[in-house]
Design an enzyme around this catalytic site. Structure first.
Site, PDB file in Angstrom:
ATOM      1  CB  CYS A   1      -0.993   0.357   1.219  1.00 23.30           C
ATOM      2  SG  CYS A   1      -2.565   0.807   0.670  1.00 23.30           S
TER       3      CYS A   1
ATOM      4  CG  HIS B   1      -3.069  -3.108   3.324  1.00 23.34           C
ATOM      5  ND1 HIS B   1      -2.220  -2.358   4.695  1.00 23.34           N
ATOM      6  CD2 HIS B   1      -3.785  -2.435   2.973  1.00 23.34           C
ATOM      7  CE1 HIS B   1      -2.039  -1.303   4.100  1.00 23.34           C
ATOM      8  NE2 HIS B   1      -2.774  -0.777   2.976  1.00 23.34           N
TER       9      HIS B   1
ATOM     10  CD  GLU C   1      -0.440  -5.607   6.037  1.00 19.97           C
ATOM     11  OE1 GLU C   1      -1.340  -4.189   6.115  1.00 19.97           O
ATOM     12  OE2 GLU C   1       0.064  -5.521   4.151  1.00 19.97           O
TER      13      GLU C   1
END
Length: 273
Positions: free
Chosen positions: A145, A241, A243
């Site tokens: 991002c 994202h 993660e």
């Protein structure tokens, strides 16, 4: 004695778990991955104690990064901006440039708009320095991002600095997909994810002019650049994202595997850490 056994190129998602740097004296060596973060004024996070936290700041590293890095076989360390970016990078095996606030438009010749989030030029300067130092040292880098945008700016690219309809989905959990991205055939990211993937989307800025040395690796259906990668370095940037995904994400596996392979190939290891 350190051994490396692999029939695949570094970063190849087909690498087997056995294709790791190992030691006769212990478990596979664990790469140290530095993760950037963000800084908040103490009273902002603890408004019930404004006097206690007056003049103090709190650095934040989102736990999801550490979880994904650990699942991939790495170990996370937070990178505070009070230290030298170059000195920190010398101790690392890989870097994650994390998400966060908008990059200050002055770093790429842009302009502040009504959609610009509160800026933090000091964090920008640090993150840009970390990106450049990591690339110069040749360790693998993953930008997510804002970190994807930082990568592009660090190497001379620019950003869209206005609202992007349909890309800022803050009305649902971060782990849920928001739209499709289409990967460019022949790129590392296409090898990791396949031709297409459903990703989350929590951004209102994006890559405009792609920096020299980077190439587009994925676009959304509306043509927006959703991922980049370096032509001659182990550098990936994704606008989403990864993660936040519940399952281990291939981008983090790539990061850790590539760090481990680089260390073995350059004879930096004499055992386990």
């Amino acid at each position: 004695m350190t051994l490396l056994t692999s029939e695949h190129e570094p970063g190849d998602p087909a690498r087997n778990q056995a294709d790791e740097v190992t030691s006769e004296a212990g478990p596979p060596w664990t790469p140290l991955v530095g993760v950037t973060g963000r800084r908040y004024a103490g009273p902002t996070l603890f408004p019930q104690y404004p006097e206690l936290w007056e003049g103090a700041f709190v650095d934040v590293c989102v736990q999801m990064y550490a979880k994904q890095i650990a699942a991939a076989g790495g170990m996370t360390v937070f990178l505070p901006r009070d230290s030298s970016a170059e000195a920190l990078v010398q101790r690392l095996d890989a870097v994650v440039l994390s998400g966060g606030a908008d990059v200050d438009p002055r770093f790429y010749g842009g302009r502040v708009t009504e959609d610009t989030t509160p800026l933090d030029a000091e964090q920008d300067e640090f993150d840009l320095a970390v990106a450049r130092a990591a690339i110069a040292r040749g360790i693998p880098v993953l930008g997510t991002c804002r970190g994807h945008e930082v990568l592009n700016v660090a190497l001379g690219g620019t950003l869209y600095d206005h609202h992007l309809p349909g890309h800022e989905r803050r009305d649902q959990p971060a782990g849920l997909p928001a739209h499709r991205v289409n990967f460019v055939e022949g790129t590392t990211l296409c090898a990791l994810y396949g031709e297409q993937a459903q990703v989350n989307s929590i951004h209102h800025m994006a890559v405009d002019v792609v920096a020299p040395g980077l190439r587009v690796a994925a676009r959304s259906d509306d043509g927006l650049v959703e991922a980049v990668e370096a032509v001659e370095a182990d550098v990936l940037g994704v606008q989403w994202h990864p993660e936040a995904h519940a399952a281990p994400d291939p981008a983090f596996r790539w990061l850790v595997d590539t760090a481990r392979a680089r260390a073995a190939a350059s004879h930096e290891l004499s055992g386990t850490r």
